[in-house]
Write a protein that holds these residues in place. Structure first.
Motif, PDB file in Angstrom:
ATOM      1  N   VAL A 124       0.591  -1.298  -0.081  1.00  0.00           N
ATOM      2  CA  VAL A 124       0.093  -0.110  -0.130  1.00  0.00           C
ATOM      3  C   VAL A 124       0.777   1.154   0.131  1.00  0.00           C
ATOM      4  N   LEU A 125       0.761   2.062  -0.923  1.00  0.00           N
ATOM      5  CA  LEU A 125       1.555   3.349  -1.165  1.00  0.00           C
ATOM      6  C   LEU A 125       0.483   4.560  -1.017  1.00  0.00           C
ATOM      7  N   GLY A 126       1.393   5.636  -0.584  1.00  0.00           N
ATOM      8  CA  GLY A 126       0.223   6.867  -0.690  1.00  0.00           C
ATOM      9  C   GLY A 126       1.065   7.800   0.070  1.00  0.00           C
ATOM     10  N   PRO A 127       0.784   9.429  -0.118  1.00  0.00           N
ATOM     11  CA  PRO A 127       1.496  10.400   0.742  1.00  0.00           C
ATOM     12  C   PRO A 127       1.287  10.297   2.165  1.00  0.00           C
ATOM     13  N   ASN A 128       1.966  10.917   2.911  1.00  0.00           N
ATOM     14  CA  ASN A 128       1.709  10.955   4.307  1.00  0.00           C
ATOM     15  C   ASN A 128       0.375  11.656   4.500  1.00  0.00           C
TER      16      ASN A 128
END
Length: 235
Positions: free
Chosen positions: A31-35
């Motif tokens: 799972v990727l994503g910005p802070n």
């Protein structure tokens, strides 16, 4: 493991906004994503530390909120703040945890694979950040979980240690576990993931195999695809 149309709000902040996320046995889902995208909130809901405001959450067929001890014994968890006891040594901690499981991993082998060495005989409070990270990972995996949630498991590790962690995580998936890894590393996702999920503003912006995500976004790499997906959403 399945989160379907899950929402979670903290005051005026919508942390999750209809998030749907699935992870299958025998696979690694990165799972990727910005802070602030909602990754950690999703993991904490999946392990029963938070309750969703709406939506359906199922882990091993049960809602993890209020799940019993038998359910929790089948789930391994490594959070960003591992909450490790500071006064004990990693070896003492892991041997204690191993006694709580029916079929634990050999502690000495796990310590060796994670290259803790002499650090395994020092109190946790005297370990470096990278060493504590490896102890937290070992604590999550010592019980041979059927589902493992690993929140940034290689943060702060050197390249050699990171590679060994990748091997270990891939191995537990091959043994049949469903593994969910949150990460900021594109290289890590490309190496580990059977499926990648990109989360932006509490929603899934894209999901699938790395080549498919790249093809649909018109990008040549996962990193390029990520910025295509997140730049527009964050403006």
């Amino acid at each position: 493991m399945s989160l379907q149309q899950v929402t979670r709000r903290f005051g005026a902040t919508q942390a999750l906004d209809g998030l749907t996320l699935e992870a299958r046995a025998g696979e690694v889902t990165c799972v990727l994503g910005p802070n602030g995208a909602g990754k950690t909130t999703a993991v904490e809901i999946a392990v029963g530390l938070q309750r969703a405001d709406a939506g359906t959450v199922r882990v091993l067929g049960q809602d993890p909120w209020g799940a019993d001890a038998d359910h929790r014994a089948r789930v391994g968890v490594m959070l960003q703040d591992g909450g490790l006891p500071q006064a004990v040594t990693p070896t003492t901690l892991l041997r204690h945890l191993a006694r709580l499981w029916a079929d634990p991993v050999d502690v000495a082998e796990l310590v060796d694979r994670l290259e803790l060495g002499d650090a395994a005989r020092r109190p946790v409070r005297r370990l470096s950040g990278g060493q504590r990270q490896r102890v937290a990972l070992a604590a999550a995996l010592v019980g041979r979980p059927e589902v493992a949630f690993l929140d940034e498991p290689t943060a702060g590790l050197d390249p050699h240690a990171r590679r060994e962690v990748h091997r270990l995580v891939a191995g537990i998936a091959r043994d049949g576990a469903a593994v969910v890894v949150t990460t900021h590393s594109f290289d890590e996702a490309e190496r580990l993931a059977d499926h990648v999920v990109v989360v932006v503003a509490g929603q899934v912006a894209e999901r699938g195999r790395v080549p498919d995500i790249c093809r649909r976004s018109g990008a040549g790499s996962l990193e390029d695809a990520y910025f295509v997906l997140t730049d527009g959403a964050l403006r």
